[in-house]
Each structure stands twice: as structure tokens, then as C-alpha cells.
Design a protein around this motif. Sequence first.
Motif, PDB file in Angstrom:
ATOM      1  N   ARG A  87       0.838  -1.215   0.000  1.00 13.95           N
ATOM      2  CA  ARG A  87       0.000   0.000   0.000  1.00 13.95           C
ATOM      3  C   ARG A  87       0.868   1.259   0.000  1.00 13.95           C
ATOM      4  O   ARG A  87       0.545   2.251  -0.669  1.00 13.95           O
ATOM      5  CB  ARG A  87      -0.938  -0.012   1.202  1.00 13.95           C
ATOM      6  CG  ARG A  87      -2.094  -0.997   1.067  1.00 13.95           C
ATOM      7  CD  ARG A  87      -3.115  -0.802   2.165  1.00 13.95           C
ATOM      8  NE  ARG A  87      -2.609  -1.275   3.458  1.00 13.95           N
ATOM      9  CZ  ARG A  87      -2.748  -2.518   3.908  1.00 13.95           C
ATOM     10  NH1 ARG A  87      -3.355  -3.423   3.152  1.00 13.95           N
ATOM     11  NH2 ARG A  87      -2.269  -2.868   5.080  1.00 13.95           N
ATOM     12  N   MET A  90       2.529   1.733  -3.532  1.00 14.65           N
ATOM     13  CA  MET A  90       1.638   1.640  -4.682  1.00 14.65           C
ATOM     14  C   MET A  90       1.702   2.871  -5.593  1.00 14.65           C
ATOM     15  O   MET A  90       1.745   2.720  -6.828  1.00 14.65           O
ATOM     16  CB  MET A  90       0.200   1.416  -4.226  1.00 14.65           C
ATOM     17  CG  MET A  90      -0.767   1.108  -5.361  1.00 14.65           C
ATOM     18  SD  MET A  90      -0.550  -0.560  -6.019  1.00 14.65           S
ATOM     19  CE  MET A  90      -1.406  -1.497  -4.735  1.00 14.65           C
ATOM     20  N   GLN A  94       2.255   2.935  -9.665  1.00 10.17           N
ATOM     21  CA  GLN A  94       1.191   3.506 -10.499  1.00 10.17           C
ATOM     22  C   GLN A  94       1.728   4.591 -11.410  1.00 10.17           C
ATOM     23  O   GLN A  94       1.179   4.829 -12.495  1.00 10.17           O
ATOM     24  CB  GLN A  94       0.077   4.045  -9.617  1.00 10.17           C
ATOM     25  CG  GLN A  94      -0.728   2.936  -8.937  1.00 10.17           C
ATOM     26  CD  GLN A  94      -1.740   3.465  -7.937  1.00 10.17           C
ATOM     27  OE1 GLN A  94      -1.588   4.582  -7.403  1.00 10.17           O
ATOM     28  NE2 GLN A  94      -2.779   2.684  -7.651  1.00 10.17           N
ATOM     29  N   ASP A  99       0.111  -2.127 -11.224  1.00 10.85           N
ATOM     30  CA  ASP A  99      -0.694  -2.411 -10.037  1.00 10.85           C
ATOM     31  C   ASP A  99      -0.015  -3.515  -9.244  1.00 10.85           C
ATOM     32  O   ASP A  99      -0.110  -4.693  -9.577  1.00 10.85           O
ATOM     33  CB  ASP A  99      -2.106  -2.846 -10.438  1.00 10.85           C
ATOM     34  CG  ASP A  99      -2.987  -3.160  -9.234  1.00 10.85           C
ATOM     35  OD1 ASP A  99      -2.551  -2.883  -8.088  1.00 10.85           O
ATOM     36  OD2 ASP A  99      -4.095  -3.691  -9.430  1.00 10.85           O
ATOM     37  N   GLY A 101      -0.722  -4.591  -6.400  1.00 15.05           N
ATOM     38  CA  GLY A 101      -1.647  -5.341  -5.561  1.00 15.05           C
ATOM     39  C   GLY A 101      -2.000  -6.711  -6.105  1.00 15.05           C
ATOM     40  O   GLY A 101      -2.554  -7.547  -5.379  1.00 15.05           O
ATOM     41  N   THR A 102      -1.683  -6.971  -7.362  1.00 14.88           N
ATOM     42  CA  THR A 102      -2.033  -8.267  -7.955  1.00 14.88           C
ATOM     43  C   THR A 102      -0.906  -9.290  -7.848  1.00 14.88           C
ATOM     44  O   THR A 102      -1.078 -10.447  -8.234  1.00 14.88           O
ATOM     45  CB  THR A 102      -2.356  -8.084  -9.449  1.00 14.88           C
ATOM     46  OG1 THR A 102      -1.175  -7.620 -10.141  1.00 14.88           O
ATOM     47  CG2 THR A 102      -3.472  -7.064  -9.645  1.00 14.88           C
TER      48      THR A 102
END
Length: 343
Positions: A87, A90, A94, A99, A101-102
Motif C-alpha cells: 500500500r 503503490m 502507479q 498495479d 496489488g495483484t
Amino acid sequence: MNAPLADLGVSNPVLAAPMAGGPGTPALVVAAARADSLGFVAAGYKDIAALTGQIDEVRASGVPFGVNLFAPGPHPVDPAAFEDYVRAIMPEAQAHGLDLGTLGIIEDDDHWREKIDLLLSQPVPAVSFTFALPDAQVIRSLRAAGTLVLQTVTSPAEAAAAAEAGVDMLIVQASAAGGHSGTFTPKDTPAAIPLPQLLAEVRQSVDLPLIGAGGLATADQVAEAVRAGAGAAMVGTALLRADEAGTSLPHRTALTSPDSRGTTVTRAFTGRPARALRNRFTDSYSDIAPHGYPALHHLTSPMRKAATAAQDPERIHLWAGTGYRHTRDESTARILQELASTL
């Protein structure tokens, strides 16, 4: 010159360090050997096909060489800390359309068993290990195959353990070194001990040939390491701008930037302590990055690759030792010969 190296035909005691991730190339390894030195194919981060290809390329030149492996010493990341870090960083990913988060947590051993099997079935003149100490049986098997075995250590305690395991030589790495520390305990950042002092301390605990590494950027520094007990020296940062190095353009540019703010030891990129040029990423995330290699390496890898392609130096791991200001655009042979000129 240490006898084991002389037996390989090495007469220039300044060796070329393995540099995984791009800067180390087969051309650099061959150039080092043709300057009567010794270079190492960097096996780190390569799958078995890529490693085999590079070994075959160097072997075809008919020169002595080594291969460096990351020995597995698992340091799993805490899942909650990992998610917090995802987090936090990130926005940096970006900025390049990624991303994070994947991705999830990836823990692996860098194809360890396959690489050992390759080096036993197709022996090479020398193999060095970093990050951890391999099982003694691996060391015995390599030696039985006619391979010289070297181990990177960062303390007298690690040196004693490596000697007990049966290695032939020690690469004594001081904290001034660029890139990853070879420490066996990466949760603890190695103490900032000058290389001559570290060599003297290791010499008191073991009776093995020593190679000094870390912060060696001038001929005088190399000579000082030899006076402190090293039979040879190993340099990496000094070769980052060598003609044969695969160092990226933004990395090369950062090494000469008048805006450089020096180096720092950070785990922000990989979860292991590593010395790099300071940039936005090290300044922003070094204090909050969790321990955990290779999980953080895999997490930040896509961002670093994208940043390199975009020539964005603020989100790249700009590995460099404390002597980076002495780097220059020159042939590998000339750099190694000049560093050995006062010996």
C-alpha cells in the motif's frame, strides 16, 4: 597472489565481482580473464536456460572464469508487513502504470538445485556463494568436481563457519560495497567496519586465503587491502561504467550526476540490506520497508524495470559502493590493470 587463483592462471590480483541484474555480462567476464584477472558469471535472477547460455558463451572463449550463486537462506516476509508495504509504495508503481496489488508474496530459491546440478554435471573453474553458506555436501561435491569454491563473508563468525564447511577461499566483504551485502543475517545491517580492519579480524579467526572486497575504488585502496592480509581484491562498482558492463543508461548517468547525494544502505528494493545511490525511493521507503528477501525483490521488480525503461532514476535500485565517484568510462582490462598498478 593467492595460490588457488594462480593455479587458474590468474596473475592480476584485482578480480571482477559478479553483478547480477544486468551490469555483469559474459563480455565483462571474458575481458577480465584476458587481462589476466578472473570474472564471475552472475547466476542470480537467471533461470537455468539463461545461465547455461551465459556459461557456454564464456566457456567458448577458452578463458578461466567463475560462477556466482545466491545460496538460499530463507528470510520470509511477514504477510501483514508485506501488505502494508504494498500500500505504501503503490503510488510509485502507479506512476508507471503498474498495479502491485495483484502480485502477492513470492518466495523462491532462485532455481538453486537446478543450478547446483548444472555446475556438477558441467564443472566450471570456480564457484562463489553469497547470502548464505551452502550445505557442506554441496561444497564437497563441487570441490570433488575440480571446482574452486569461494564464500562471501562479512564477519569473523561467518568466516569461521565457512572454513568449517570446507570452502577454499573467502571473499571478505566490507559494508562499503555496492549492491547487496553478503551477510548471513540480513535483519542486521553489517557494521561499518573499514575493509583493512575487517580483513585483520577475519585473519585472526581463520587460516584461508582471503580476497578483500568493498569500497575498493583506487589503486591505493587495493594496495591497503593487500597489506591488511588479502591475497587479492574484488571490485564491482569500479566496473559499472566499463565498456563491457551491461549497466543501464539511467544507472550510468546517476553515477556521474553532480546532484548525487551519496550512498545509503537500504532494504527498500529487495528486503535485504544493499548499498545504493540515494534517490526518491530510498529516502521515502528505507525506514518502513520490512525484512524479507526475495519477497520484496519480486514485489518491486516490475516497477524497477519500468522505471529503467523510462529512464526514471528515482525508482531504480542504483547499486553503488562508496567509491562510485571514481568510476569511469573505460575498458574492463584498463580499469583492472590500473587498480593493480601499485602492487
